[in-house]
Design a protein around this motif. Structure first.
Motif, PDB file in Angstrom:
ATOM      1  N   GLU A 190       0.823  -1.199   0.000  1.00  0.00           N
ATOM      2  CA  GLU A 190       0.000   0.000   0.000  1.00  0.00           C
ATOM      3  C   GLU A 190       0.867   1.263   0.000  1.00  0.00           C
ATOM      4  OE1 GLU A 190      -0.382  -2.321   2.363  1.00  0.00           O
ATOM      5  OE2 GLU A 190      -2.307  -3.282   1.939  1.00  0.00           O
ATOM      6  N   GLY A 191       0.423   2.251  -0.761  1.00  0.00           N
ATOM      7  CA  GLY A 191       1.028   3.568  -0.691  1.00  0.00           C
ATOM      8  C   GLY A 191       2.380   3.722  -1.344  1.00  0.00           C
ATOM      9  N   LYS A 192       2.783   2.786  -2.210  1.00  0.00           N
ATOM     10  CA  LYS A 192       4.083   2.867  -2.873  1.00  0.00           C
ATOM     11  C   LYS A 192       3.946   2.651  -4.383  1.00  0.00           C
ATOM     12  CE  LYS A 192       6.394   3.492   0.912  1.00  0.00           C
ATOM     13  NZ  LYS A 192       7.148   4.752   1.149  1.00  0.00           N
ATOM     14  N   PRO A 193       3.166   3.467  -5.077  1.00  0.00           N
ATOM     15  CA  PRO A 193       2.972   3.246  -6.514  1.00  0.00           C
ATOM     16  C   PRO A 193       4.245   3.426  -7.332  1.00  0.00           C
ATOM     17  CG  PRO A 193       2.018   5.347  -5.837  1.00  0.00           C
ATOM     18  CD  PRO A 193       2.397   4.626  -4.580  1.00  0.00           C
ATOM     19  N   GLU A 194       5.120   4.364  -6.916  1.00  0.00           N
ATOM     20  CA  GLU A 194       6.346   4.589  -7.678  1.00  0.00           C
ATOM     21  C   GLU A 194       7.297   3.405  -7.554  1.00  0.00           C
ATOM     22  OE1 GLU A 194       6.991   5.694  -3.516  1.00  0.00           O
ATOM     23  OE2 GLU A 194       5.425   6.215  -4.962  1.00  0.00           O
ATOM     24  N   VAL A 195       7.299   2.730  -6.404  1.00  0.00           N
ATOM     25  CA  VAL A 195       8.131   1.545  -6.227  1.00  0.00           C
ATOM     26  C   VAL A 195       7.605   0.399  -7.081  1.00  0.00           C
ATOM     27  CG1 VAL A 195       8.923  -0.167  -4.550  1.00  0.00           C
ATOM     28  CG2 VAL A 195       8.822   2.243  -3.916  1.00  0.00           C
ATOM     29  N   VAL A 196       6.306   0.236  -7.126  1.00  0.00           N
ATOM     30  CA  VAL A 196       5.697  -0.818  -7.944  1.00  0.00           C
ATOM     31  C   VAL A 196       5.964  -0.562  -9.421  1.00  0.00           C
ATOM     32  CG1 VAL A 196       3.518  -1.910  -8.598  1.00  0.00           C
ATOM     33  CG2 VAL A 196       3.925  -1.265  -6.209  1.00  0.00           C
ATOM     34  N   ARG A 197       5.857   0.680  -9.861  1.00  0.00           N
ATOM     35  CA  ARG A 197       6.112   0.996 -11.271  1.00  0.00           C
ATOM     36  C   ARG A 197       7.553   0.689 -11.654  1.00  0.00           C
ATOM     37  NH1 ARG A 197       4.394   4.083 -15.660  1.00  0.00           N
ATOM     38  NH2 ARG A 197       6.111   4.986 -16.854  1.00  0.00           N
ATOM     39  N   LEU A 198       8.499   1.034 -10.791  1.00  0.00           N
ATOM     40  CA  LEU A 198       9.898   0.745 -11.090  1.00  0.00           C
ATOM     41  C   LEU A 198      10.133  -0.758 -11.166  1.00  0.00           C
ATOM     42  CD1 LEU A 198      12.785   1.705 -11.552  1.00  0.00           C
ATOM     43  CD2 LEU A 198      13.102   1.765  -9.073  1.00  0.00           C
ATOM     44  N   SER A 199       9.492  -1.513 -10.302  1.00  0.00           N
ATOM     45  CA  SER A 199       9.630  -2.970 -10.337  1.00  0.00           C
ATOM     46  C   SER A 199       9.141  -3.535 -11.662  1.00  0.00           C
ATOM     47  CB  SER A 199       8.856  -3.601  -9.174  1.00  0.00           C
ATOM     48  OG  SER A 199       9.284  -3.082  -7.939  1.00  0.00           O
ATOM     49  N   LEU A 200       8.000  -3.055 -12.144  1.00  0.00           N
ATOM     50  CA  LEU A 200       7.470  -3.511 -13.429  1.00  0.00           C
ATOM     51  C   LEU A 200       8.358  -3.053 -14.579  1.00  0.00           C
ATOM     52  CD1 LEU A 200       3.664  -2.859 -12.834  1.00  0.00           C
ATOM     53  CD2 LEU A 200       4.873  -5.032 -12.737  1.00  0.00           C
ATOM     54  N   THR A 201       8.925  -1.870 -14.466  1.00  0.00           N
ATOM     55  CA  THR A 201       9.831  -1.380 -15.499  1.00  0.00           C
ATOM     56  C   THR A 201      11.033  -2.301 -15.643  1.00  0.00           C
ATOM     57  OG1 THR A 201       9.171   0.917 -15.096  1.00  0.00           O
ATOM     58  CG2 THR A 201      11.269   0.572 -16.224  1.00  0.00           C
ATOM     59  N   MET A 233      19.891  -3.952 -12.535  1.00  0.00           N
ATOM     60  CA  MET A 233      19.494  -2.825 -13.376  1.00  0.00           C
ATOM     61  C   MET A 233      19.145  -1.608 -12.544  1.00  0.00           C
ATOM     62  SD  MET A 233      16.513  -2.576 -16.292  1.00  0.00           S
ATOM     63  CE  MET A 233      17.546  -3.362 -17.544  1.00  0.00           C
ATOM     64  N   ALA A 234      18.451  -1.807 -11.442  1.00  0.00           N
ATOM     65  CA  ALA A 234      17.999  -0.666 -10.643  1.00  0.00           C
ATOM     66  C   ALA A 234      17.966  -1.050  -9.178  1.00  0.00           C
ATOM     67  CB  ALA A 234      16.617  -0.189 -11.090  1.00  0.00           C
ATOM     68  N   ARG A 235      18.118  -0.037  -8.341  1.00  0.00           N
ATOM     69  CA  ARG A 235      17.969  -0.205  -6.898  1.00  0.00           C
ATOM     70  C   ARG A 235      16.830   0.701  -6.433  1.00  0.00           C
ATOM     71  NH1 ARG A 235      22.659   1.851  -2.988  1.00  0.00           N
ATOM     72  NH2 ARG A 235      21.892   3.814  -3.864  1.00  0.00           N
ATOM     73  N   VAL A 236      15.994   0.160  -5.559  1.00  0.00           N
ATOM     74  CA  VAL A 236      14.859   0.915  -5.063  1.00  0.00           C
ATOM     75  C   VAL A 236      14.820   0.803  -3.551  1.00  0.00           C
ATOM     76  CG1 VAL A 236      13.259  -1.029  -5.283  1.00  0.00           C
ATOM     77  CG2 VAL A 236      12.373   1.298  -5.303  1.00  0.00           C
ATOM     78  N   SER A 237      14.383   1.857  -2.900  1.00  0.00           N
ATOM     79  CA  SER A 237      14.187   1.859  -1.461  1.00  0.00           C
ATOM     80  C   SER A 237      12.695   1.978  -1.188  1.00  0.00           C
ATOM     81  CB  SER A 237      14.951   3.029  -0.820  1.00  0.00           C
ATOM     82  OG  SER A 237      14.701   3.088   0.565  1.00  0.00           O
ATOM     83  N   VAL A 238      12.158   1.044  -0.432  1.00  0.00           N
ATOM     84  CA  VAL A 238      10.715   1.034  -0.168  1.00  0.00           C
ATOM     85  C   VAL A 238      10.335   2.210   0.721  1.00  0.00           C
ATOM     86  CG1 VAL A 238       8.797  -0.286   0.787  1.00  0.00           C
ATOM     87  CG2 VAL A 238      10.624  -1.461  -0.460  1.00  0.00           C
ATOM     88  N   GLY A 239      11.080   2.429   1.797  1.00  0.00           N
ATOM     89  CA  GLY A 239      10.787   3.538   2.699  1.00  0.00           C
ATOM     90  C   GLY A 239       9.622   3.228   3.628  1.00  0.00           C
ATOM     91  N   TYR A 240       9.497   4.057   4.649  1.00  0.00           N
ATOM     92  CA  TYR A 240       8.390   3.895   5.587  1.00  0.00           C
ATOM     93  C   TYR A 240       7.081   4.364   4.943  1.00  0.00           C
ATOM     94  CZ  TYR A 240      11.838   3.165   9.289  1.00  0.00           C
ATOM     95  OH  TYR A 240      12.862   2.662  10.054  1.00  0.00           O
ATOM     96  N   PRO A 241       5.981   3.707   5.245  1.00  0.00           N
ATOM     97  CA  PRO A 241       4.694   4.127   4.671  1.00  0.00           C
ATOM     98  C   PRO A 241       4.161   5.381   5.359  1.00  0.00           C
ATOM     99  CG  PRO A 241       4.345   2.307   6.180  1.00  0.00           C
ATOM    100  CD  PRO A 241       5.845   2.510   6.105  1.00  0.00           C
ATOM    101  N   ALA A 287      -1.363   4.894   4.856  1.00  0.00           N
ATOM    102  CA  ALA A 287      -1.031   3.591   4.286  1.00  0.00           C
ATOM    103  C   ALA A 287      -0.742   2.572   5.378  1.00  0.00           C
ATOM    104  CB  ALA A 287       0.172   3.723   3.345  1.00  0.00           C
ATOM    105  N   GLU A 288      -0.108   3.003   6.463  1.00  0.00           N
ATOM    106  CA  GLU A 288       0.186   2.081   7.557  1.00  0.00           C
ATOM    107  C   GLU A 288      -1.098   1.663   8.269  1.00  0.00           C
ATOM    108  OE1 GLU A 288       3.628   1.561  10.982  1.00  0.00           O
ATOM    109  OE2 GLU A 288       3.336   3.500   9.965  1.00  0.00           O
TER     110      GLU A 288
END
Length: 339
Positions: free
Chosen positions: A29-40, A176-184, A188-189
């Motif tokens: 929840e609350g991490k659309p940019e992380v999900v998009r990078l994963s799909l990319t 290819m890429a590194r992503v940090s999930v971060g606190y929600p 979202a929490e």
């Protein structure tokens, strides 16, 4: 140049990716940019490194992405006593056949989840080098091909934490890429408590895309057009990391290739059959920063690799559109549509 039917392929891609995105965001929840990078990264035929402190959902993200696709999944829990043969496999003597029989390791899957990869020794981590780059494993002089699609999704804790080994430069360069999930966020929490408070949402998660669909989408992404000015822009960004005074190790030519592939996947996710400088800019930090090593002086000044990449982005001129052309795609060399 490889081309594809723009409308049919992009329509199929958008529909399949939207299903996978909705499935993953239903758990993360609350991490659309992380999900998009994963799909990319998935569509760009890359590997993803998820780095953050414990408990923010690194492994949950990796498992959710893997389970959303109907393909083979193997998980490797990296520990200090893990051996390279546990990953790649080993040849065992068969008494009945009087010959060696190869027993595949955990790397023989379409999606491989490497949990806490930096808790294993560099010797064990090096067992992934051949498979991540060449998508094959060589044991006792014999080469075994890995399935397609093939993606490694690895999690790691910051190196300041107990019991971790820094990833070798060659290992980091293959991600290819590194992503940090971060606190929600607080909202979202709170939603996470409702969704995860009873049973794990992974228990009811069903695949929403097949492996053969992902393979077709990867082929479609390969056909995304990248004009010469955009390619030159990517090369200039990477080249700038090799001469920056705050870096003792810049990005490799492999990083340039990964940046270009990721930009093509990002364009396809945006419904475009051509890449723009915006795609390169949006992915530069995620693709380049984890490969760079700051100098000792830069570390004393608390200069991070991410800050250096942002500075390079600001200093590097963006290629201008060709005058007299209206649409952005035409300005950056978009091939004509096929009717």
């Amino acid at each position: 140049m490889t081309t594809y039917d723009d409308r049919a392929s992009l329509t199929d891609l958008t529909a399949v990716v939207e299903r996978v995105r909705s499935s993953v965001e239903g758990v993360i929840e609350g991490k659309p940019e992380v999900v998009r990078l994963s799909l990319t990264v998935l569509l760009a035929e890359g590997h993803l490194l998820i780095e953050d402190v414990p408990g923010v959902g690194k492994t949950m993200l990796a498992k959710t992405l893997a389970r959303s696709i109907d393909c083979s999944v193997r998980r490797i829990q990296f520990t200090p006593d893990l051996l390279p043969s546990d990953i790649t496999g080993v040849s065992i003597w068969d008494q009945q056949r009087r010959d060696f029989e190869f027993k595949p390791g955990a790397i023989f899957a379409q999606v491989v989840i490497g949990d806490e990869i930096n808790r294993a020794s560099p010797k064990t981590q090096s067992a992934l080098l051949e498979s991540m780059e060449e998508r094959q494993v060589t044991i006792d002089g014999k080469t075994y091909e890995l399935p397609s699609p093939f993606m490694v999704v690895a999690t790691q804790n910051p190196v300041e934490m107990e019991g971790t080994y820094p990833l070798p430069e060659a290992q980091r360069d293959r991600f290819m890429a590194r992503v940090s999930v971060g606190y929600p966020s607080a909202e979202a929490e709170l939603q996470m408590l409702d969704v995860h408070g009873g049973v794990s949402p992974l228990e009811d998660l069903q695949p929403v895309a097949h492996a053969h669909e992902i393979v077709k989408l990867i082929e479609a992404v390969r056909g995304v057009h990248v004009a010469e000015p955009v390619r030159r822009y990517a090369v200039e960004l990477v080249s700038a990391t090799r001469t920056h005074p705050d870096l003792r190790l810049g990005a490799s030519p492999r990083a340039t290739l990964h940046l270009l592939r990721a930009a093509k996947a990002s364009a396809a996710l945006g419904g475009r059959e051509y890449a723009l400088p915006d795609d390169v800019q949006a992915l530069a930090v995620a693709v380049l920063a984890h490969r760079l090593l700051p100098t000792a002086q830069a570390q004393l000044n608390r200069r991070t690799a991410e800050q250096v990449v942002q500075e390079i982005l600001q200093r590097t001129p963006v290629p201008a559109q060709q005058p007299g052309l209206g649409r952005a795609g035409q300005a950056y060399g978009q091939p004509p549509r096929r009717l």
